[in-house]
Scaffold this active site. Structure first.
Site, PDB file in Angstrom:
ATOM      1  N   TYR A  57       0.843  -1.193   0.000  1.00 46.97           N
ATOM      2  CA  TYR A  57       0.000   0.000   0.000  1.00 46.97           C
ATOM      3  C   TYR A  57       0.883   1.249   0.000  1.00 46.97           C
ATOM      4  CZ  TYR A  57      -3.750  -3.217   1.497  1.00 46.97           C
ATOM      5  OH  TYR A  57      -4.648  -4.251   1.602  1.00 46.97           O
ATOM      6  N   GLY A  78     -18.278   0.442  -1.831  1.00 47.07           N
ATOM      7  CA  GLY A  78     -19.336   1.420  -1.629  1.00 47.07           C
ATOM      8  C   GLY A  78     -20.665   1.063  -2.257  1.00 47.07           C
ATOM      9  N   LEU A  79     -20.680   0.035  -3.096  1.00 46.50           N
ATOM     10  CA  LEU A  79     -21.928  -0.343  -3.765  1.00 46.50           C
ATOM     11  C   LEU A  79     -23.009  -0.707  -2.758  1.00 46.50           C
ATOM     12  CD1 LEU A  79     -23.368  -0.904  -6.477  1.00 46.50           C
ATOM     13  CD2 LEU A  79     -22.513  -3.262  -6.336  1.00 46.50           C
ATOM     14  N   LEU A  80     -22.625  -1.392  -1.677  1.00 47.53           N
ATOM     15  CA  LEU A  80     -23.599  -1.860  -0.702  1.00 47.53           C
ATOM     16  C   LEU A  80     -24.034  -0.785   0.303  1.00 47.53           C
ATOM     17  CD1 LEU A  80     -22.359  -5.506  -0.071  1.00 47.53           C
ATOM     18  CD2 LEU A  80     -24.645  -4.825  -0.824  1.00 47.53           C
ATOM     19  N   SER A 126     -13.195  -5.787   1.406  1.00 44.75           N
ATOM     20  CA  SER A 126     -14.192  -5.264   0.453  1.00 44.75           C
ATOM     21  C   SER A 126     -15.612  -5.675   0.847  1.00 44.75           C
ATOM     22  CB  SER A 126     -13.878  -5.729  -0.973  1.00 44.75           C
ATOM     23  OG  SER A 126     -14.514  -4.920  -1.931  1.00 44.75           O
ATOM     24  N   PRO A 127     -15.965  -5.576   2.142  1.00 41.74           N
ATOM     25  CA  PRO A 127     -17.291  -6.013   2.582  1.00 41.74           C
ATOM     26  C   PRO A 127     -18.423  -5.144   2.039  1.00 41.74           C
ATOM     27  CG  PRO A 127     -16.194  -4.862   4.352  1.00 41.74           C
ATOM     28  CD  PRO A 127     -15.171  -5.048   3.275  1.00 41.74           C
ATOM     29  N   LEU A 128     -18.102  -3.913   1.660  1.00 41.33           N
ATOM     30  CA  LEU A 128     -19.130  -3.003   1.123  1.00 41.33           C
ATOM     31  C   LEU A 128     -19.071  -2.907  -0.395  1.00 41.33           C
ATOM     32  CD1 LEU A 128     -18.835  -0.169   3.807  1.00 41.33           C
ATOM     33  CD2 LEU A 128     -20.591  -1.953   3.665  1.00 41.33           C
TER      34      LEU A 128
END
Length: 325
Positions: A65, A216-218, A211-213
């Protein structure tokens, strides 16, 4: 509701089920770091502060990163806030591309320096594509642990088969494999059907979901206002899931999430994260990112309530009907 703690795999490391993913702290350095807009030092420090105040007690970063920029930025923020080693646990990762397992030993001092000598509670192999075998990598990781450079060993993006190999190898060296970090969300539940999650539970290996969201889509914000994708950072604006047809496909799930968000007086993203940390029990952890203070507060707030078993199952059923992968 007091922020919960649970042990990470077979370790004694007690973590909040929600941690903070720190990819966005990369300062725009290198190709990986340019995926996100630059987060300035003062904003980064406030994000870390709000995460800690909300009950999050660990941060996941990586060498790749920004070539250590994320590690340095995180350590700088924690030092400025005078956060003790016990108050904030750090997980980081070794990048294996074009490297052999011997580099794990040679590069550890650089990782410790980047973190300003803050303890590495969890050190992970970032990807399964080193030039060296899994056994050689685990041998090196075990040596780091024996020599006191790191406290626990994890992996990331290792398949069910590769995870078994890593687990068996570490047993030979007398060290436990405590976690495997994988992509997982309500729209990507492949680990439930390919044997991965079953094996992780069998071996008492914690799953750290990144990437649980779904970038940002969720959160539902793109469903409510599709135009905002045009101004978003990174390659999201070209991904099919953010285009009109993709948004239409996942809209039924968003409606279910919005229903429970309204019931509990929370955000849609908090409902998502709450489902993630409770549906599969104690061996699931999540590491959403945050490039804004409000997002950090949102992440931590996901631990302030608990969906019922019926609600968890309702969301699960709605999720299976709109899978993207």
């Amino acid at each position: 509701m007091k922020s919960p703690r649970r042990k990470l795999g077979l370790s004694d490391l007690e973590l909040s089920p929600v941690g903070l993913g720190c990819w966005q702290f990369s300062k725009g350095s290198n190709t990986i770091g340019k995926y996100w807009d630059t987060v300035e030092d003062n904003e980064m420090q406030e994000i870390v502060k709000k995460s800690l105040e909300g009950g999050i007690n660990w941060f996941d970063t990586a060498e790749i990163y920004g070539k250590g920029a994320s590690e340095r930025g995180l350590a700088f923020a924690l030092d400025n806030l005078e956060v003790t080693f016990d108050e904030a646990k750090i997980a980081t990762k070794w990048w294996p591309a074009l490297r052999k397992a011997s580099n794990i030993l040679h590069s550890i001092e650089a990782r410790k320096d980047a973190l300003n000598q803050r303890p590495i509670e969890l050190y992970q192999i970032h990807q399964p594509f080193s030039f060296s075998s899994i056994d050689k990598q685990m041998e090196a990781m075990s040596k780091l642990m024996r020599d006191g450079h790191i406290k626990n060993i994890g992996i990331s993006n290792f398949s069910e088969k590769a995870m078994r190999k890593a687990h068996a190898s570490l047993q030979n060296y007398g060290s436990p494999l405590i976690s495997n970090q994988m992509k997982y969300s309500l729209l990507d539940r492949r680990i439930e059907s390919n044997g991965f999650l079953k094996t992780a539970k069998e071996l008492d290996i914690a799953v750290i979901a990144y990437s649980p969201l779904e970038q940002g889509l969720l959160t539902g914000k793109f469903h409510d206002n599709p135009e905002i994708i045009k101004g978003s950072s990174g390659p999201r604006k070209w991904m099919n899931k953010f285009k009109e047809n993709g948004l239409q496909k996942t809209a039924p799930l968003i409606k279910v999430l919005q229903k429970y968000a309204e019931k509990y007086g929370v955000s849609v993203s908090q409902v998502v994260l709450n489902w993630m940390i409770y549906y599969h029990g104690e061996n699931m952890f999540v590491i959403p990112g945050a490039s804004k203070v409000k997002q950090a507060e949102d992440n931590a707030g996901a631990m302030s309530f608990k969906l019922s078993e019926e609600e968890l199952e309702d969301i699960s059923e709605a999720s299976w009907r709109v899978q993207l992968y």
